[in-house]
Design a protein around this motif. Sequence first.
Motif, PDB file in Angstrom:
ATOM      1  N   TRP A  98       0.829  -1.211   0.000  1.00 30.77           N
ATOM      2  CA  TRP A  98       0.000   0.000   0.000  1.00 30.77           C
ATOM      3  C   TRP A  98       0.863   1.260   0.000  1.00 30.77           C
ATOM      4  CZ3 TRP A  98      -4.617   0.101  -1.646  1.00 30.77           C
ATOM      5  CH2 TRP A  98      -5.478  -0.982  -1.453  1.00 30.77           C
ATOM      6  N   VAL A  99       2.117   1.106   0.398  1.00 32.16           N
ATOM      7  CA  VAL A  99       3.054   2.233   0.373  1.00 32.16           C
ATOM      8  C   VAL A  99       3.251   2.736  -1.056  1.00 32.16           C
ATOM      9  CG1 VAL A  99       5.445   2.912   0.881  1.00 32.16           C
ATOM     10  CG2 VAL A  99       4.199   1.432   2.455  1.00 32.16           C
ATOM     11  N   ASP A 100       3.070   1.858  -2.054  1.00 28.79           N
ATOM     12  CA  ASP A 100       3.224   2.257  -3.459  1.00 28.79           C
ATOM     13  C   ASP A 100       2.385   3.485  -3.791  1.00 28.79           C
ATOM     14  OD1 ASP A 100       4.745  -0.039  -3.673  1.00 28.79           O
ATOM     15  OD2 ASP A 100       3.187  -1.195  -4.684  1.00 28.79           O
ATOM     16  N   TYR A 230      12.187  -1.241  -3.563  1.00 29.23           N
ATOM     17  CA  TYR A 230      12.569  -0.995  -2.176  1.00 29.23           C
ATOM     18  C   TYR A 230      13.809  -1.850  -1.889  1.00 29.23           C
ATOM     19  CZ  TYR A 230       7.708   0.649  -2.072  1.00 29.23           C
ATOM     20  OH  TYR A 230       6.523   1.296  -2.348  1.00 29.23           O
ATOM     21  N   PRO A 231      15.014  -1.311  -2.083  1.00 28.11           N
ATOM     22  CA  PRO A 231      16.231  -2.121  -1.939  1.00 28.11           C
ATOM     23  C   PRO A 231      16.417  -2.743  -0.560  1.00 28.11           C
ATOM     24  CG  PRO A 231      16.706  -0.050  -3.050  1.00 28.11           C
ATOM     25  CD  PRO A 231      15.312   0.061  -2.519  1.00 28.11           C
ATOM     26  N   ILE A 248      14.130   4.170  -1.256  1.00 30.33           N
ATOM     27  CA  ILE A 248      13.047   4.035  -2.234  1.00 30.33           C
ATOM     28  C   ILE A 248      13.579   4.485  -3.589  1.00 30.33           C
ATOM     29  CG2 ILE A 248      10.748   4.809  -2.917  1.00 30.33           C
ATOM     30  CD1 ILE A 248      10.113   5.165   0.076  1.00 30.33           C
ATOM     31  N   VAL A 249      13.465   3.620  -4.580  1.00 27.97           N
ATOM     32  CA  VAL A 249      13.943   3.910  -5.925  1.00 27.97           C
ATOM     33  C   VAL A 249      12.751   3.924  -6.872  1.00 27.97           C
ATOM     34  CG1 VAL A 249      15.464   3.179  -7.804  1.00 27.97           C
ATOM     35  CG2 VAL A 249      16.137   2.770  -5.416  1.00 27.97           C
ATOM     36  N   ILE A 294      18.438  -2.447 -10.766  1.00 29.13           N
ATOM     37  CA  ILE A 294      18.356  -1.504  -9.644  1.00 29.13           C
ATOM     38  C   ILE A 294      18.780  -2.183  -8.347  1.00 29.13           C
ATOM     39  CG2 ILE A 294      16.733  -0.191  -8.204  1.00 29.13           C
ATOM     40  CD1 ILE A 294      15.129   0.368 -10.786  1.00 29.13           C
ATOM     41  N   GLN A 295      18.317  -3.390  -8.131  1.00 35.15           N
ATOM     42  CA  GLN A 295      18.683  -4.103  -6.903  1.00 35.15           C
ATOM     43  C   GLN A 295      20.180  -4.380  -6.851  1.00 35.15           C
ATOM     44  OE1 GLN A 295      16.122  -7.559  -6.646  1.00 35.15           O
ATOM     45  NE2 GLN A 295      14.538  -6.400  -5.595  1.00 35.15           N
TER      46      GLN A 295
END
Length: 299
Positions: A98-100, A230-231, A248-249, A294-295
Motif C-alpha cells: 500500500w506504500v506504493d 525498495y532495496p 526508495i527507488v 536496480i537491486q
Amino acid sequence: MIHTLRTTLLGSLTCLLLAVNTLFWCSLLFMLALPKWVLPKAWGRKRIDPVLNGIATRWIAWNSRWIGLIQRAPWDVEGVENLRYAGWYLVNCNHQSWVDIFVLQRVLNRRIPMLKFFLKQQLIYVPVIGLAWWALDFPFMKRHSRAALRKRPELRLEDRETTRRACEKFRAVPTSVMNFAEGTRITPEKHQASSSPYRHLLKPKAGAMAMALNAMGTKFESLIDVTIVYPDGVPSFWEFASGQAGRIVVRVRQVPIPPEFVTSDYTADSAFRSAFHRWLSSMWKDKDEQIDQIQATHR
C-alpha cells in the motif's frame, strides 16, 4: 527499547497527522460533491471537477510533506523531469505494498494531472476515504472469481461498462488513469501460485488497461510506466509511517501507445488481444530486468 519507543511515537504521530489532514481536506471535498451531484452532469463536471481535483492535489501535497520529514533515507527518482501537468495519461506500475500509492502520489503530484485509481467495490465503504474516492470519480470495480466468470460470462461486461462510464467522466477534465496491471500486491505465495515467468512481478492483466485505452480513444498522450523498488525490503504501512521504509527507488518513463490500440475492441478482436498481450509482456520483461539492475546497483 529506546528505538522501539521512538518509532512507536513517530508512527502514532504520523498516523494522527494523516487522519487530521484527511478529515480537513475531505470536509471541503464533501461540501462540493453535493452540488456536483445535484447540478446537470456536464455543467457540474466542467466547473466543479477541477476544483475537487485541486483540493485533492493539496491534500496529497500535505501528505508528501510529512513523508519527506519522516523518510530520512534518500529517494532515488529518475524520469520525471519532462512530464507535463496537462493532458491525459495512462499510468502503470508494479505493485508490492500500500506504500506504493503514497510513493506514486509524492513523485507524480503536480507533475501530471491527478491520479485516478481503479478500486475494488468494497473500498467504497471505507470510512471517509471511500466517500472521498466517490466524490473524485474513482471507478469502483467488482471482482469476480474465475468460477463465477465461467458460470456467468456476462459478468465480464460489468467491469467493461464501469470502465467505459468512468472514462467518459475523465474525458471532461485532464486526468491520469492509474492501473496496477498485476491486479494485486505481489507476495511470494502469489508469485509461486501464479507460475509467473518474471522474477519480481506477477503476470500482468491486460483487460482493464486495454478497455481504458479503448474508452478514452486518442485522449491519452502516452503511457507513463513507473517502476518502484525498495532495496532494503518492501515496507509495511507502519514501517513507512514510522520512518523505517529504507531506500526508495523510482524510475519513470513515457511509452508511446500504438495508434491501433485506441480503436480496437479487446473483447471482440482476438488478433488485437494477442498483439496487446505481446506488447504488455515485452514491457513487463523490461521492467523485470530493470528491477534486477536496480537491486544490483543498490545492494
